[in-house]
Write a protein that holds these residues in place. Sequence first.
Motif, PDB file in Angstrom:
ATOM      1  N   SER A   1      10.934  -5.166   2.698  1.00 56.63           N
ATOM      2  CA  SER A   1      12.350  -5.605   2.592  1.00 56.63           C
ATOM      3  C   SER A   1      12.790  -6.832   3.584  1.00 56.63           C
ATOM      4  O   SER A   1      13.333  -7.919   3.187  1.00 56.63           O
TER       5      SER A   1
ATOM      6  N   VAL B   1      12.024 -10.757   1.655  1.00 55.45           N
ATOM      7  CA  VAL B   1      13.295 -11.397   1.475  1.00 55.45           C
ATOM      8  C   VAL B   1      13.170 -12.723   2.109  1.00 55.45           C
ATOM      9  O   VAL B   1      13.513 -13.819   1.441  1.00 55.45           O
TER      10      VAL B   1
ATOM     11  N   ALA C   1      10.758 -14.876  -0.137  1.00 51.11           N
ATOM     12  CA  ALA C   1      11.209 -15.115  -1.158  1.00 51.11           C
ATOM     13  C   ALA C   1      12.344 -16.348  -1.087  1.00 51.11           C
ATOM     14  O   ALA C   1      12.363 -17.211  -1.735  1.00 51.11           O
ATOM     15  N   GLY C   2      12.954 -16.198  -0.014  1.00 48.68           N
ATOM     16  CA  GLY C   2      14.193 -16.985   0.193  1.00 48.68           C
ATOM     17  C   GLY C   2      13.493 -18.578   0.543  1.00 48.68           C
ATOM     18  O   GLY C   2      14.249 -19.616   0.266  1.00 48.68           O
TER      19      GLY C   2
ATOM     20  N   GLY D   1      20.302 -17.570  -5.558  1.00 53.14           N
ATOM     21  CA  GLY D   1      19.435 -16.687  -5.250  1.00 53.14           C
ATOM     22  C   GLY D   1      19.112 -16.201  -3.977  1.00 53.14           C
ATOM     23  O   GLY D   1      18.874 -15.008  -3.909  1.00 53.14           O
TER      24      GLY D   1
ATOM     25  N   LEU E   1      19.469 -12.532  -2.633  1.00 55.23           N
ATOM     26  CA  LEU E   1      18.617 -11.566  -1.984  1.00 55.23           C
ATOM     27  C   LEU E   1      19.157 -11.019  -0.582  1.00 55.23           C
ATOM     28  O   LEU E   1      19.150  -9.907   0.014  1.00 55.23           O
TER      29      LEU E   1
ATOM     30  N   THR F   1      21.746  -8.194  -1.385  1.00 55.87           N
ATOM     31  CA  THR F   1      21.329  -6.947  -2.173  1.00 55.87           C
ATOM     32  C   THR F   1      19.973  -6.377  -1.437  1.00 55.87           C
ATOM     33  O   THR F   1      19.914  -5.042  -1.428  1.00 55.87           O
ATOM     34  N   THR F   2      19.175  -6.963  -0.681  1.00 56.48           N
ATOM     35  CA  THR F   2      18.200  -6.175  -0.241  1.00 56.48           C
ATOM     36  C   THR F   2      18.354  -5.371   0.864  1.00 56.48           C
ATOM     37  O   THR F   2      17.821  -4.210   0.805  1.00 56.48           O
TER      38      THR F   2
END
Length: 111
Positions: free
Chosen positions: A40, A44, A47-48, A70, A74, A77-78
Amino acid sequence: MALQQYVAAAFMAAGAVFSLLAAVGVLRLPDLYTRMHAASKAGVVGAGLVLLAMAIESGDGSVIIRAVLGVLFLLLTTPVSAHLLAKAAYRAGYKPIIANNVNDLEKEMSE
């Protein structure tokens, strides 16, 4: 190459490194909770950074807005989903490893 491409490449490389660290953490860490933490947190960030690299490289306003949204999605919600999954796993009987001396959920569940 323009400066924009160098910055985007740096963000992309950093995102790839964080994603690799998340994958290694999922494979190498000892229990469900530490694995979930690696996936997590580092996932994140990786990906960010990749999304931000895409936004920087594209230069298109609509792509930038979607990439920033996006990243915000992330970031919002992550942590919530990781917390809920960890709590559900604990209630299902998956105990943390003995090396973790702190177990705050044990007190909460006994009350």
